[in-house]
Design an enzyme around this catalytic site. Structure first.
Site, PDB file in Angstrom:
ATOM      1  N   GLY A 127      24.207  16.786  -8.465  1.00 38.11           N
ATOM      2  CA  GLY A 127      24.954  15.556  -8.788  1.00 38.11           C
ATOM      3  C   GLY A 127      24.728  15.294 -10.296  1.00 38.11           C
ATOM      4  O   GLY A 127      23.609  15.945 -10.957  1.00 38.11           O
ATOM      5  N   SER A 128      25.708  14.713 -11.058  1.00 34.80           N
ATOM      6  CA  SER A 128      25.077  14.149 -12.731  1.00 34.80           C
ATOM      7  C   SER A 128      25.724  12.865 -12.749  1.00 34.80           C
ATOM      8  O   SER A 128      26.597  12.217 -12.013  1.00 34.80           O
ATOM      9  CB  SER A 128      26.178  15.086 -13.488  1.00 34.80           C
ATOM     10  OG  SER A 128      27.320  14.863 -13.191  1.00 34.80           O
ATOM     11  N   GLY A 129      25.171  12.399 -13.624  1.00 35.11           N
ATOM     12  CA  GLY A 129      25.197  10.812 -13.973  1.00 35.11           C
ATOM     13  C   GLY A 129      25.206  10.654 -15.399  1.00 35.11           C
ATOM     14  O   GLY A 129      25.213  11.353 -16.209  1.00 35.11           O
ATOM     15  N   CYS A 131      22.863   9.643 -17.106  1.00 33.51           N
ATOM     16  CA  CYS A 131      21.478   9.937 -17.758  1.00 33.51           C
ATOM     17  C   CYS A 131      21.307  11.529 -17.729  1.00 33.51           C
ATOM     18  O   CYS A 131      20.431  11.858 -18.324  1.00 33.51           O
ATOM     19  CB  CYS A 131      20.262   9.229 -17.057  1.00 33.51           C
ATOM     20  SG  CYS A 131      20.218   7.615 -17.547  1.00 33.51           S
ATOM     21  N   VAL A 134      20.897  16.030 -11.629  1.00 36.75           N
ATOM     22  CA  VAL A 134      19.878  16.248 -10.365  1.00 36.75           C
ATOM     23  C   VAL A 134      20.048  17.521  -9.694  1.00 36.75           C
ATOM     24  O   VAL A 134      21.178  17.773  -9.282  1.00 36.75           O
ATOM     25  CB  VAL A 134      20.140  14.819  -9.406  1.00 36.75           C
ATOM     26  CG1 VAL A 134      18.792  15.202  -8.166  1.00 36.75           C
ATOM     27  CG2 VAL A 134      19.706  13.568  -9.998  1.00 36.75           C
ATOM     28  N   ASP A 243      20.713  -3.367 -10.915  1.00 31.71           N
ATOM     29  CA  ASP A 243      21.631  -2.212 -10.427  1.00 31.71           C
ATOM     30  C   ASP A 243      21.775  -1.822  -9.160  1.00 31.71           C
ATOM     31  O   ASP A 243      21.842  -0.528  -8.616  1.00 31.71           O
ATOM     32  CB  ASP A 243      21.443  -0.871 -11.389  1.00 31.71           C
ATOM     33  CG  ASP A 243      22.671   0.000 -11.376  1.00 31.71           C
ATOM     34  OD1 ASP A 243      23.738  -0.592 -11.277  1.00 31.71           O
ATOM     35  OD2 ASP A 243      22.544   1.041 -11.829  1.00 31.71           O
TER      36      ASP A 243
END
Length: 419
Positions: A127-129, A131, A134, A243
């Site tokens: 996945g990606s976010g 920041c 992963v 968060d």
């Protein structure tokens, strides 16, 4: 507060949301840019499969790629300038240097191994976010499958602060069973890699898989784990998470439930958070949106208690409580102007569960309980001792449901940095 004044305040917050979203998209584009014009780190991680297919089991991690049904953006609020900028930059650099002394090792199962980034075999993107990304990886020396969070060292102070905060918290929290564990770090000139234990998926994705509510008995165990994790952070390290939401609550097939993602956590000074930077608008407490005293916009861990309450309502009902909102402006307005959400009486929830959620969602933060009080609640006491087979339930759900679809997934032929 007059209506016009409130609208102006929320409009400013929404504008900051949009600015943060542009920055987030820029960071993701930077990570995913595979054009030859951009210099690459000299990392050579062979892929497990050259067929271009993504590993089907790589669903969850400390980051979470699947977008929720309504866009829930990170909210950047004005920060109080209590620390000189230059001193803060120096402190960031010093902390990074301290962490760099500990890099090059992985501690797994009580054994410490000398390692470098090339000792990891890339099994695909998880996945990606905001920041970074992963990756699911295999440690060649032992065969352990782990999650590796990759964050770019952009030189941007705010991004570096997030990296450091996440690193600092996970490295110090090795003795808490309710916080995702860190095995070690690798730092290059361009990137920071955090090796984490591989969990199954997050509560957000479980809700999407089930397309409905998560049972109260599972949420009872989840509540015990998250409250104890938050209490540990506050008491042991003087940290507020900031968060708390379903996508930051991880579960696995062993029945473990853990809190993750500490990039926007904050230090508590006299039990209060002195900065107002970051947070997810959908789960933000009223006192963070509209501080009672704008000249002293402090808040404490009870803001996270509110976020936990919203998360529990969402997971217990299968729906985000502030429905039919097309913008974060509408959500923020409802949080401030409407009565707090409650667990509906017709869904068969226990009185203890309804009471616990009601306490968490007390609108006046001064009357909202802190962690020590929550830990005494009969709902927590009940699920601390009750045996619940979370592992079997989790495996059953994962076997009988389909993974939520993600858009824009890269094949293994296009995994950046690992060629």
């Amino acid at each position: 507060m007059a209506a016009s004044s409130l609208e102006q305040k929320l409009s400013r917050l929404e504008a900051k949301l949009k600015q943060e979203n542009r920055e987030a998209r820029r960071r993701i584009d930077l990570n995913l840019d595979i054009s030859p014009q951009r210099p690459r780190p000299t990392l050579q991680l062979p892929l497990a499969n050259d067929g271009g297919s993504r590993s089907p089991s790589s669903e969850s991690s400390p980051q979470h790629p699947t977008p929720p049904s309504r866009p829930r953006h990170m909210l950047g609020l004005p920060s109080t300038l209590f620390t000189p900028r230059s001193m803060e930059s120096i402190e960031i650099d010093q902390k990074l240097q301290e962490i760099m002394k500990q890099t090059g090792y992985l501690t797994i199962g009580g054994q410490r191994y000398q390692a470098e980034i090339n000792d990891l075999e890339n099994l695909g993107e998880m996945g990606s976010g905001t920041c970074g990304q992963v990756w699911k990886m295999r440690f060649r020396k032992t065969g352990h499958i782990i999650a590796v969070k990759q964050m770019r060292r952009s030189g941007n102070k705010e991004e570096n602060k997030r990296i450091l905060m996440d690193l600092d918290v996970v490295l110090k929290s090795h003795d808490c069973p309710y916080i995702v564990q860190c095995f070690g770090t690798f730092i290059t000139n361009t990137d920071v890699f955090i090796a984490m234990e591989l969990m199954g998926t997050c509560a957000e994705k479980l809700k999407k898989r089930m397309q409905g509510p998560i049972p109260e008995r599972i949420l009872g165990k989840m509540t015990v784990a998250i409250v104890k994790a938050l209490y540990y952070l506050k008491e042991k390290h003087g940290v507020i998470h900031r968060d708390v939401k379903p996508s930051n609550i991880l579960l696995d097939e062993r029945g473990q439930i853990k809190l993750c993602d500490f990039g926007i956590s904050g230090r508590l000074v006299d039990s209060k958070a002195k900065t107002r930077s970051a947070g997810c608008a959908a789960y933000m407490a009223p006192e963070r949106i509209d501080p009672p005293d704008p000249t002293k916009p402090d808040y404490d861990i009870r803001a996270d208690v509110w976020s936990l309450g919203i998360s529990l309502v969402e997971l217990a009902t299968g729906q985000f409580p502030y429905k039919n909102c097309k913008t974060d402006f509408e959500v923020l307005t409802k949080v401030l102007q409407e009565e707090p959400p409650l667990l509906p009486g017709h869904m068969g929830f226990s009185g203890d569960f309804q009471s616990f959620v009601k306490d968490c969602l007390t609108k006046d933060h001064r009357k909202r309980p802190k962690y020590n009080k929550l830990l005494e609640h009969s709902f927590i006491k009940h699920y601390e001792t009750l045996e619940v087979d979370v592992a079997s339930w989790f495996k059953d759900v994962m076997a009988k449901t389909e993974s939520p679809r993600t858009s824009g997934v890269l094949s293994q032929h296009h995994l950046p940095f690992f060629r």
